[in-house]
Design a protein around this motif. Structure first.
Motif, mmCIF file in Angstrom:
data_model
loop_
_atom_site.group_PDB
_atom_site.id
_atom_site.type_symbol
_atom_site.label_atom_id
_atom_site.label_comp_id
_atom_site.label_asym_id
_atom_site.label_seq_id
_atom_site.Cartn_x
_atom_site.Cartn_y
_atom_site.Cartn_z
ATOM 1 N N ASP A 67 0.816 6.737 2.166
ATOM 2 C CA ASP A 67 0.531 7.634 0.398
ATOM 3 C C ASP A 67 2.204 7.469 -0.491
ATOM 4 O OD1 ASP A 67 0.495 9.766 2.245
ATOM 5 O OD2 ASP A 67 -1.201 10.332 0.950
ATOM 6 N N GLY A 86 20.497 0.596 0.291
ATOM 7 C CA GLY A 86 18.983 -0.855 -0.131
ATOM 8 C C GLY A 86 18.265 -0.410 1.277
ATOM 9 N N ALA A 132 -7.220 1.558 1.836
ATOM 10 C CA ALA A 132 -7.137 2.621 1.127
ATOM 11 C C ALA A 132 -6.612 3.002 -0.145
ATOM 12 C CB ALA A 132 -8.250 4.294 1.289
ATOM 13 N N ASP A 133 -6.543 2.235 -1.413
ATOM 14 C CA ASP A 133 -5.556 3.218 -2.029
ATOM 15 C C ASP A 133 -6.213 2.164 -3.963
ATOM 16 O OD1 ASP A 133 -3.349 2.634 -4.192
ATOM 17 O OD2 ASP A 133 -2.106 2.290 -2.240
ATOM 18 N N GLY A 180 15.716 2.207 2.476
ATOM 19 C CA GLY A 180 14.367 3.052 2.198
ATOM 20 C C GLY A 180 13.107 2.451 2.440
ATOM 21 N N LEU A 181 12.821 1.296 2.245
ATOM 22 C CA LEU A 181 11.574 0.238 2.577
ATOM 23 C C LEU A 181 11.240 -0.331 4.464
ATOM 24 C CD1 LEU A 181 8.884 -0.852 2.433
ATOM 25 C CD2 LEU A 181 9.983 -2.613 1.466
ATOM 26 N N ASN A 182 13.031 -0.925 4.593
ATOM 27 C CA ASN A 182 13.196 -1.578 5.719
ATOM 28 C C ASN A 182 12.682 0.055 6.563
ATOM 29 O OD1 ASN A 182 14.221 -4.628 4.687
ATOM 30 N ND2 ASN A 182 15.486 -2.643 3.617
ATOM 31 N N ASP A 223 7.927 5.858 3.092
ATOM 32 C CA ASP A 223 7.659 7.220 2.188
ATOM 33 C C ASP A 223 7.656 8.737 2.289
ATOM 34 O OD1 ASP A 223 9.899 5.273 1.236
ATOM 35 O OD2 ASP A 223 8.993 6.171 -1.217
ATOM 36 N N ALA A 255 -0.044 -0.406 -0.184
ATOM 37 C CA ALA A 255 1.721 -0.871 -0.485
ATOM 38 C C ALA A 255 2.794 -1.806 0.866
ATOM 39 C CB ALA A 255 2.898 0.490 -1.075
ATOM 40 N N PHE A 256 3.848 -1.496 0.770
ATOM 41 C CA PHE A 256 4.519 -2.732 1.473
ATOM 42 C C PHE A 256 4.136 -2.064 3.141
ATOM 43 C CE2 PHE A 256 6.527 -2.203 -1.994
ATOM 44 C CZ PHE A 256 7.246 -3.309 -2.678
ATOM 45 N N ALA A 257 4.405 -0.210 2.788
ATOM 46 C CA ALA A 257 3.889 -0.225 4.582
ATOM 47 C C ALA A 257 2.837 0.368 5.111
ATOM 48 C CB ALA A 257 4.817 1.510 4.197
ATOM 49 N N CYS A 312 -4.577 4.798 4.107
ATOM 50 C CA CYS A 312 -4.336 5.372 3.158
ATOM 51 C C CYS A 312 -2.927 5.114 2.507
ATOM 52 C CB CYS A 312 -4.214 7.255 3.247
ATOM 53 S SG CYS A 312 -4.396 8.111 1.635
ATOM 54 N N VAL A 355 -7.849 7.880 -0.863
ATOM 55 C CA VAL A 355 -8.430 9.270 0.177
ATOM 56 C C VAL A 355 -8.356 10.108 -0.061
ATOM 57 C CG1 VAL A 355 -8.031 10.485 2.611
ATOM 58 C CG2 VAL A 355 -7.690 7.683 2.227
ATOM 59 N N THR A 358 13.301 -5.730 -3.988
ATOM 60 C CA THR A 358 14.104 -5.062 -2.948
ATOM 61 C C THR A 358 15.197 -6.036 -2.065
ATOM 62 O OG1 THR A 358 12.120 -3.407 -2.970
ATOM 63 C CG2 THR A 358 13.196 -3.505 -1.031
ATOM 64 N N ALA A 359 15.742 -5.550 -1.469
ATOM 65 C CA ALA A 359 16.467 -5.775 -0.220
ATOM 66 C C ALA A 359 15.916 -5.898 0.539
ATOM 67 C CB ALA A 359 18.055 -5.404 -0.579
HETATM 68 C C1 LIG Z 1 15.511 2.372 -7.243
HETATM 69 C C2 LIG Z 1 14.788 2.152 -6.134
HETATM 70 C C3 LIG Z 1 15.502 1.086 -5.694
HETATM 71 C C4 LIG Z 1 15.180 0.643 -4.041
HETATM 72 N N1 LIG Z 1 15.708 0.016 -3.234
HETATM 73 C C5 LIG Z 1 15.136 -0.872 -2.085
HETATM 74 C C6 LIG Z 1 15.546 -1.596 -1.387
HETATM 75 O O1 LIG Z 1 16.947 -1.924 -1.646
HETATM 76 N N2 LIG Z 1 15.340 -1.692 -0.480
HETATM 77 C C7 LIG Z 1 15.264 -1.062 0.500
HETATM 78 O O2 LIG Z 1 14.434 -1.426 1.541
HETATM 79 N N3 LIG Z 1 13.932 0.107 0.100
HETATM 80 C C8 LIG Z 1 14.065 0.613 -1.148
HETATM 81 N N4 LIG Z 1 13.987 1.626 -2.194
HETATM 82 C C9 LIG Z 1 13.628 2.445 -1.240
HETATM 83 C C10 LIG Z 1 11.889 1.801 -1.572
HETATM 84 O O3 LIG Z 1 11.115 0.956 -2.616
HETATM 85 C C11 LIG Z 1 10.378 2.612 -0.852
HETATM 86 O O4 LIG Z 1 10.908 3.116 -0.190
HETATM 87 C C12 LIG Z 1 8.947 1.923 -0.855
HETATM 88 O O5 LIG Z 1 8.810 2.229 -1.946
HETATM 89 C C13 LIG Z 1 8.179 2.851 -0.206
HETATM 90 O O6 LIG Z 1 6.955 1.989 0.809
HETATM 91 P P1 LIG Z 1 5.958 2.797 0.687
HETATM 92 O O7 LIG Z 1 4.526 1.353 0.836
HETATM 93 O O8 LIG Z 1 5.928 3.790 1.884
HETATM 94 O O9 LIG Z 1 5.462 3.372 -0.289
HETATM 95 P P2 LIG Z 1 5.207 3.896 -1.681
HETATM 96 O O10 LIG Z 1 5.457 2.357 -2.092
HETATM 97 O O11 LIG Z 1 5.111 4.481 -2.720
HETATM 98 O O12 LIG Z 1 3.360 3.124 -1.583
HETATM 99 C C14 LIG Z 1 2.648 4.356 -1.611
HETATM 100 C C15 LIG Z 1 1.083 4.028 -1.557
HETATM 101 O O13 LIG Z 1 0.515 4.733 -1.937
HETATM 102 C C16 LIG Z 1 -1.526 4.962 -2.298
HETATM 103 N N5 LIG Z 1 -1.504 6.162 -2.613
HETATM 104 C C17 LIG Z 1 -0.923 7.081 -2.840
HETATM 105 N N6 LIG Z 1 -1.700 8.578 -2.871
HETATM 106 C C18 LIG Z 1 -3.649 7.956 -2.000
HETATM 107 C C19 LIG Z 1 -4.375 8.366 -1.876
HETATM 108 N N7 LIG Z 1 -4.584 9.755 -1.692
HETATM 109 N N8 LIG Z 1 -5.117 7.190 -1.180
HETATM 110 C C20 LIG Z 1 -5.158 5.673 -1.268
HETATM 111 N N9 LIG Z 1 -3.970 5.295 -1.609
HETATM 112 C C21 LIG Z 1 -3.094 6.018 -2.232
HETATM 113 C C22 LIG Z 1 -0.332 4.806 -3.640
HETATM 114 O O14 LIG Z 1 -1.245 4.255 -4.938
HETATM 115 C C23 LIG Z 1 0.626 3.929 -3.486
HETATM 116 O O15 LIG Z 1 -0.267 2.104 -3.245
HETATM 117 C C24 LIG Z 1 14.132 1.908 -3.244
HETATM 118 C C25 LIG Z 1 13.701 2.613 -3.837
HETATM 119 C C26 LIG Z 1 14.173 3.089 -5.431
HETATM 120 C C27 LIG Z 1 13.194 4.509 -6.228
#
Ligand SMILES: Cc1cc2nc3c(=O)[nH]c(=O)nc-3n(C[C@H](O)[C@H](O)[C@H](O)COP(=O)(O)OP(=O)(O)OC[C@H]3O[C@@H](n4cnc5c(N)ncnc54)[C@H](O)[C@@H]3O)c2cc1C
Length: 405
Positions: A165, A299, A36-37, A301-303, A289, A13-15, A10, A136, A51-52
């Motif tokens: 998500d 920098g 699914a997204d 969070g995503l890492n 996240d 995005a990146f993860a 669910c 989802v 993102t770094a």
């Molecule tokens: C200002 C800022 C700067 C940053 N810089 C960095 C950096 O330099 N390096 C680094 O490592 N990290 C950085 N981060 C953190 C990083 O952006 C996040 O950790 C990352 O985007 C998280 O990715 P994710 O795939 O876990 O979640 P998200 O990117 O939040 O993706 C979640 C996805 O789930 C989908 N979704 C939600 N609900 C549902 C549902 N019910 N069903 C299906 N899909 C759903 C959404 O549409 C979305 O596409 C930064 C954050 C901020 C705020």
């Protein structure tokens, strides 16, 4: 093929997408992977941020066949850290880092989010991963499987459901998993800046009283800013007209790279911190996240999210190869044991850094500047920090070493 052997992710995005590719690599096409997204319907990605990506995570993207497809990545070749007040005429440099983990391998690259997402989607499509542009809605788990309901009415019987998500994870809520954390009352203003002169791959972190002001190099004469302010000040700054915004920007950025210009509309992201009290529930695992959010000061969070991906993919693939059901409790327990301590440690580190640097106390300023000076004069300590920041210390999952699953 029994339908209950699907794995549903669910969040695409990146993860979520990186995990889907890792499953496909390690499990082959026999176990269907569904992502699914609703955001998958929006192509190309409109995400304006950058993102770094640290060395270990670049290795993961290489191992998954994605890195070559990410255009315009910019290596970070060195880094300077300063600590001053906004009105100070100069910004004394307290700490410098040369940016390689091993010769020829930069400790991080700056990547534009939209390019990384688009590369991940393209690779997932090429690998035949089942991408559904829908949410989802809910799920029901039992000891031997999980029934996942999508917003378009489809129902999928799966062995494992992944919550990728994001910070406001509905699946985490549905599982009754609480989080521990707080809001910082700070926002990160994100904007891309064009400048006259070359940055030569240098990243700058200026610790100002309101919080860190990071200048991160992009390709061409451009940099991405993460500029921390209190929530009210960030709202005021992002609402300013072009000329007034430029003045605020120049006050902090300076003119060392020549004339500067904001290339896109500044956006403020509220900053917070939390860690989920559990990373797993029956037939459910949280990654990225959805499991934790930290301050962007380092920098990472995503890492951190990509470390979850690499660890979860490894335990699931190792279990499946032994004929063990990948959604079984002891498999998920192994994932949680691997990731929770590391996540808590990074949370403590980023919270302490933010506390230490986002204030005007003279005592704290003296303490932190002595600390930075000591680190600057201790090459072994610096190289330890570089390896830590690059994600290469601790128990590193195979994908983060660049090894295939
Ligand atoms: C200002 C800022 C700067 C940053 N810089 C960095 C950096 O330099 N390096 C680094 O490592 N990290 C950085 N981060 C953190 C990083 O952006 C996040 O950790 C990352 O985007 C998280 O990715 P994710 O795939 O876990 O979640 P998200 O990117 O939040 O993706 C979640 C996805 O789930 C989908 N979704 C939600 N609900 C549902 C549902 N019910 N069903 C299906 N899909 C759903 C959404 O549409 C979305 O596409 C930064 C954050 C901020 C705020």
């Amino acid at each position: 093929m029994p339908a209950q052997r699907s794995i549903v992710i669910c969040g695409g995005a990146f993860a979520g997408l990186a995990l889907a590719l890792a499953f496909r690599q390690g499990l082959g096409a026999d176990i269907p992977v569904v992502v699914a997204d609703p955001a998958l319907a929006v192509r190309p990605s409109p995400d304006p941020r950058a993102t770094a990506i640290v060395a270990a995570c670049r290795r993961l993207f290489e191992a998954l066949g994605v890195w070559d497809q990410v255009s315009d990545s910019q290596p970070i070749l060195d880094m300077v850290v300063t600590d001053s007040r906004l009105e100070d005429a100069t910004r004394p440099v307290f700490l410098t880092f040369a940016g390689e983990v091993v010769p020829g391998e930069p400790f991080a690259h700056m990547v534009e989010n939209r390019r990384l997402i688009d590369a991940l989607v393209a690779r997932a499509e090429a690998e035949g991963i089942d991408l559904r542009a829908t949410a989802v809605s809910t799920y029901d788990s039992r000891a031997d499987g999980v029934t996942v309901t999508l917003a378009d009415g489809q129902i999928i019987e799966a062995s494992l459901l992944i919550a990728a998500d994001g910070a406001r994870s509905k699946l985490r809520e549905r599982a009754g998993i609480f989080t521990h954390g707080w809001d910082y009352d700070q926002s990160g203003i994100v904007v891309t800046v064009g400048h006259e002169r070359d940055h030569h791959g240098r990243a700058e972190e200026h610790f100002l009283p309101a919080g860190p002001f990071a200048i991160l190099p992009l390709t061409g004469n451009r940099s991405s800013l993460v500029w921390t302010e209190s929530r009210t000040e960030a709202a005021r700054i992002t609402a300013l007209g072009e000329a007034e915004f430029h003045d605020e920007l120049e006050k902090r950025f300076g003119l060392h790279l020549g004339e500067i210009k904001a290339l896109d509309k500044p956006r403020a992201f509220p900053l917070g911190y939390f860690v989920a009290r559990s990373f797993i529930a029956e037939r459910l695992a949280l990654v990225g996240d959805a499991a934790h959010v930290i301050h962007p000061i380092a920098g990472q969070g995503l890492n951190m999210g990509l470390r979850d991906v690499a660890a979860l993919a490894e335990v699931v693939v190792d279990a499946a190869r032994l004929g063990i059901d990948p959604g079984q409790a002891d498999v998920l327990d192994r994932y949680q044991r691997w990731r929770r301590f590391d996540t808590m440690a990074m949370g403590v580190a980023t919270n302490s850094l933010n506390f230490l640097f986002s204030n005007e106390s003279t005592l704290l300023r003296t303490v932190r500047d002595i600390g930075l000076g000591l680190v600057d004069r201790a090459p072994p300590l610096k190289s330890l920090f570089i390896r830590q920041a690059a994600g290469l210390s601790g128990e590193v999952p195979r994908l983060l070493k660049g090894e295939a699953l």
